[in-house]
Design a protein around this motif. Structure first.
Motif: not given
Ligand code: FES
Length: 293
Positions: A76-90
């Motif tokens: 039920d917890i919503g997830v937002i990611i925050i990243t300095g390396y946003p490769s398409q794959e990840t």
């Protein structure tokens, strides 16, 4: 609304943790921080959150591992990611795991707040869709379910008996009903779902008043069960796995009913019919009337 929302920020960079917390607190959210995936899990085991904002690249327990844990243990917890390396794959992997959104580093306070607001809207819609689905069941049935589930709370080993009772009452176990069981027994939704998927006597699809099981095993196949099956499908206008419009029958195929000597065989509810033919099957089906509830 903002002060009702609890957010956990997970990142191995202290400066990011500090600035996220400052931005979120200033906006009226209740933000906590954890300096890595492992600490994030420990924190979530102790406290409830609405959202997790997590970095992806972290030592030991990384962001993707944390998201997998969340989907399994805290869906039920919503997830937002925050990243300095946003490769398409990840990003693709994270989206497949069901994240709501992502923020690329570096970010401004406005970007972070905007993403959080969108995530809150997304969650509100999700909750209202779930309420609508629950409304498809009569309130008296929901109240009865909750009463029954409550009676089993804190009793070890109660998940399977509860699911059996719920299936008897509702007829099947759709995700919305599984969620009620999970909440009522305080068992993770993922655990309830895996038990329902594991045991063949549980079904997530609605079933008809009468269940036709057609044997497609070798002995029955050789003796012509295929013609019987196609007669049933044409006559009832359903496919295998389907349910008739009037909910009178559902049709299932099985590998062997253990009565090969009687092939071709079908079973309706608890009645076994051997040496069945397309001609006989129509007459047999006519004898099964809708169950009046
Ligand atoms: S193959 Fe049909 S009953 Fe065994």
């Amino acid at each position: 609304m903002s002060d009702d929302i609890k957010i956990l920020v997970v990142d191995d960079e202290p400066v990011i943790l500090k600035s996220c917390k400052r931005i979120l607190d200033a906006e009226g959210y209740k933000a906590d921080s954890a300096s890595g995936g492992r600490e994030g899990i420990i924190t979530m085991e102790k406290n409830a959150y609405d959202f997790v904002i997590t970095d992806l690249k972290m030592p030991e327990v990384d962001g993707l591992t944390l998201i997998k844990w969340l989907k399994k243990s805290r869906p039920d917890i919503g997830v937002i990611i925050i990243t300095g390396y946003p490769s398409q794959e990840t990003i693709k992997d994270a989206i497949e795991l069901g994240i709501i959104d992502y923020v690329p580093k570096p970010f401004t306070p406005a970007v972070l707040i905007d993403v959080v607001k969108r995530a809150i809207e997304w969650k509100k819609k999700k909750v209202s869709d779930e309420v609508k689905k629950e409304e498809e069941f009569p309130p008296s049935m929901i109240a009865e379910l909750d009463r029954m589930i409550k009676g089993y709370r804190n009793k070890p080993g109660s998940l399977i008996p509860v699911l059996q009772r719920v299936q008897e009452m509702v007829g099947y176990l759709p995700p919305i009903v599984q969620k009620r069981v999970s909440r009522g027994l305080n068992i993770p939704a993922a655990e309830v779902h895996s038990v329902v998927s594991f045991y063949s006597f549980f079904t997530m699809k609605p079933r008809g008043d009468h269940i036709i099981k057609v044997c497609l095993g070798t002995a029955c196949y050789v003796k012509g069960i295929e013609e019987v099956l196609s007669k049933i499908k044409k006559g009832l206008h359903i496919e295998v796995g389907g349910i008739t419009e009037d909910k009178r029958f559902s049709l299932e195929a099985v590998r062997c009913l253990g009565a090969c000597g009687l092939a071709p065989v079908l079973v309706i509810d608890h009645d076994t019919y051997g040496a069945i033919s397309p001609k006989k099957v129509t007459e047999i089906l006519d004898a099964y009337q809708p169950v009046t509830k």
